[in-house]
Design an enzyme around this catalytic site. Structure first.
Site, PDB file in Angstrom:
ATOM      1  N   SER A 240       0.850  -1.181   0.000  1.00 24.20           N
ATOM      2  CA  SER A 240       0.000   0.000   0.000  1.00 24.20           C
ATOM      3  C   SER A 240       0.886   1.230   0.000  1.00 24.20           C
ATOM      4  O   SER A 240       1.959   1.228   0.599  1.00 24.20           O
ATOM      5  CB  SER A 240      -0.886  -0.021   1.237  1.00 24.20           C
ATOM      6  OG  SER A 240      -1.285   1.300   1.567  1.00 24.20           O
TER       7      SER A 240
ATOM      8  N   LYS B 109       0.898  -3.284   4.902  1.00 21.83           N
ATOM      9  CA  LYS B 109      -0.043  -4.029   4.062  1.00 21.83           C
ATOM     10  C   LYS B 109       0.603  -4.900   2.999  1.00 21.83           C
ATOM     11  O   LYS B 109       1.610  -4.541   2.404  1.00 21.83           O
ATOM     12  CB  LYS B 109      -0.978  -3.038   3.349  1.00 21.83           C
ATOM     13  CG  LYS B 109      -1.939  -2.352   4.273  1.00 21.83           C
ATOM     14  CD  LYS B 109      -3.273  -3.033   4.354  1.00 21.83           C
ATOM     15  CE  LYS B 109      -4.036  -2.883   3.079  1.00 21.83           C
ATOM     16  NZ  LYS B 109      -5.445  -3.141   3.225  1.00 21.83           N
TER      17      LYS B 109
END
Ligand code: ARG
Length: 461
Positions: free
Chosen positions: A277, A283
Site C-alpha cells: 500500500s 499491508k
C-alpha cells in the site's frame, strides 16, 4: 483510394463514414489467419482451373511477403481500406496487378471473415486448453504437498466438515477439466469450413469446397450458405466457455483472498504476486487475485454483448457482425492473461498448517462424524442428528469440544455410545473417515490424485 466496390458509386465515401465503419483498428490481428485462408483458397482455385498454377504460386508467395511485413509492423493501416481483408488484398494488387485481382474469385468477405474467425478461434481454443492444463498441473503439485493437511470445508462460509487440503485443489482440477472438455466439444463445431458460401448464396463457379477445407485442416464444410454467412454461434459458445473459466477463476481467487486475510490466515501468497500500500506500510494486498476476480466481469459481459448483437438479425450477413470481434478478442485476451498468471500463484502460495491446526477443533467439524457413528450403532438418522445437536449445545454451555465430553456425558444422551466414539471425534479422525467415493479423506483424495497424475502425464495431458 479506389474502393473494391467503386464501379457502382458516383461519390466517394464520406470520411466520417470511413472512420465509423472501419474495423482495421481491431481486426488487424486476424492477418495470420486471413493469409492462411487466402492461400488455401487460391490453391483450390488453381486446382479447379479458375487461376493458373503460376498465378496461384505468385499469389501465395506475395501473401507470405505481405504477412511478413504485417508481422514486422511495416504495413500502413488506413481506415479507407476498412478491414484486414481489404488491406491484404490491396497490398496484393499493388504487387501483382491483375493477377492479384483474381484472388477474390468465388469468395466474399462474408465467408472470408467467418473463416478467419473460425481459424482464429480454433487456435485460441488450443491455447486455452493448454493453459488450463498448466493450471491443473499446478493444483496437482500442490495436492501432493498438502495431502495430509486437514482444513475446514465450508458451506455458507460456515465451518462444515474437515477435509484434506488437497481435496480443495483437486476440486479446482475438476472444474477446469469440465472447462477443457467444453472447449474441446465447442472445437468440433468450430471445425467446419465456411469458405465457399461466398456472399450468402454460394457461387456459379466450379469451386471445390471440400478441398479448401482439407487444405485448412477443417474436419467438414458448412451445408447452407445462408446459415454460414450469418452464423456466429461458435463465437457465443467459445465466449461462454471463457466466461465459465473466468467464473471458476474468480471463485478460486475470492477463496484465496479470504484465506489470505488475517482473520483466516490459512495461506501466504508469494511476495512477487502481492502488492503493498502507498500509505499503510504493513499491508500486503492480493491485487492479482482481486483482478482475476474483477476481470471476470468483462468476460461474462462479452457473452451478453454477443447475444444482444445477434438477436433479431435477419439472414444472412449484416454489418452488425463486424462488432463480434471486440467481445471475443477481449474475452480471450482477458482469460488468457488470468490463466497465464494463475499457476505461479498456485505453486508459490504456502498453506499455514500451524495456524490452521490451532483452530481446527473449533466449529464442531466432527459433529457429522459423531452422527454417522450413531447411525452405525443403529440410531435412525433424524434421531442421531437431534442427539448430536443436543450434545453440541451442551458443549457450547461448557465451553468444550465434543471430544472433551466424558463418556458418561455422551452415554447420558444415548447409551449405545461406547469408548470407541473417541476414534471418530476430533477433526483429523472425522476427516480420515470420509471414505466414500469422491469424499474428502486423505486416502480417497490420494487415489484421485494418482489418477490426475496419470492423466496429466498421459497423451492427452
Ligand atoms: N469487416 C467486415 C466484418 O468484420 C468484413 C465483412 C464485410 N462484409 C461486407 N459485406 N461489408 O464483418
Amino acid at each position: 483510394m479506389a474502393k473494391a466496390w467503386g464501379g457502382r458509386f458516383e461519390q466517394p465515401t464520406d470520411e466520417a463514414v470511413e472512420r465509423f465503419t472501419e474495423s482495421i483498428s481491431f481486426d488487424a490481428r486476424l492477418a495470420e489467419w486471413d493469409v492462411r485462408g487466402s492461400k488455401a483458397h487460391v490453391r483450390m482455385l488453381s486446382e479447379v482451373g479458375l487461376v493458373t498454377s503460376e498465378e496461384a504460386e505468385q499469389i501465395e508467395r506475395a501473401l507470405d511477403e505481405i504477412l511478413q511485413e504485417i508481422r514486422a509492423g511495416r504495413m500502413r493501416l488506413s481506415p479507407e481500406l476498412e478491414d484486414i481483408h481489404m488491406h491484404i488484398e490491396h497490398a496484393l494488387i499493388e504487387r501483382l496487378g491483375d493477377v492479384g485481382r483474381k484472388l477474390h474469385t468465388a469468395r466474399s468477405r462474408n465467408d472470408q471473415v467467418a473463416t478467419d474467425l473460425k481459424l482464429f478461434v480454433r487456435d485460441a481454443i488450443d491455447r486455452i486448453v493448454e493453459l488450463l492444463r498448466e493450471v491443473q498441473r499446478a493444483f496437482v503439485e500442490r495436492a501432493k504437498r498438502d495431502l495430509e493437511t486437514i482444513v475446514p470445508a465450508y458451506t455458507h462460509l460456515q465451518r462444515a466438515q474437515p477435509v484434506s487440503a488437497a481435496h480443495y485443489w483437486l476440486a479446482y482440477c475438476e472444474k477446469f477439466e469440465r472447462d477443457r472438455q467444453r472447449l474441446l466439444d465447442c472445437r468440433r463445431r468450430v471445425d467446419v469450413c465456411p469458405l465457399g458460401a461466398a456472399a450468402l448464396a454460394g457461387t456459379s463457379l466450379p469451386i471445390d469446397r471440400r478441398r479448401t477445407a482439407e487444405l485448412l485442416g477443417f474436419a467438414d464444410v458448412t451445408a447452407n450458405s445462408l446459415d454460414t454467412s450469418s452464423d456466429r454461434d461458435f463465437l457465443v459458445e467459445f465466449t461462454f466457455d471463457l466466461a465459465m473459466i473466468a467464473t471458476h477463476l474468480s471463485g478460486w481467487a475470492e477463496e484465496w483472498i479470504i484465506w489470505f486475510s488475517t482473520e483466516f490466515g490459512f495461506l501466504k501468497l508469494p511476495d512477487a504476486y502481492t502488492t503493498g500500500s502507498s500509505i499503510m506500510p504493513q499491508k500486503r494486498n492480493p491485487d492479482v487475485l482481486e483482478l482475476i476476480r474483477g476481470k471476470s466481469a468483462r468476460v461474462i459481459a462479452a457473452v451478453q454483448q454477443l447475444f444482444v448483437l445477434l438477436k433479431g438479425l435477419p439472414l444472412a450477413y449484416n454489418r452488425d457482425l463486424q462488432e463480434d470481434k471486440l467481445a471475443v478478442f477481449d474475452a480471450y485476451d482477458t482469460v488468457r492473461s488470468c490463466l497465464a498468471l494463475a499457476p505461479a500463484i498456485i505453486r508459490g502460495a504456502e498453506l499455514q498448517p500451524d495456524r490452521i491446526a490451532e483452530r481446527i477443533e473449533e466449529g464442531f467439524l466432527d459433529a457429522t462424524s459423531l452422527m454417522e457413528y450413531l447411525i452405525r450403532k443403529g440410531v435412525p438418522m433424524r434421531a442421531a442428528h437431534e442427539t448430536v445437536g443436543r450434545l453440541v449445545a451442551e458443549c457450547e454451555r461448557r465451553g468444550v469440544r465434543l471430544a472433551d465430553l466424558p463418556l458418561e456425558a455422551l452415554r447420558a444422551v444415548d447409551s449405545r455410545i461406547d469408548e470407541d466414539v473417541y476414534q471418530v471425534l476430533g477433526s483429523r479422525n472425522a476427516a480420515m473417515a470420509l471414505r466414500s467415493l469422491g469424499g474428502g479423506s486423505p486416502a480417497v483424495v490420494a487415489e484421485r490424485l494418482a489418477e490426475w497424475e496419470k492423466r496429466l502425464a498421459g497423451a492427452d495431458g
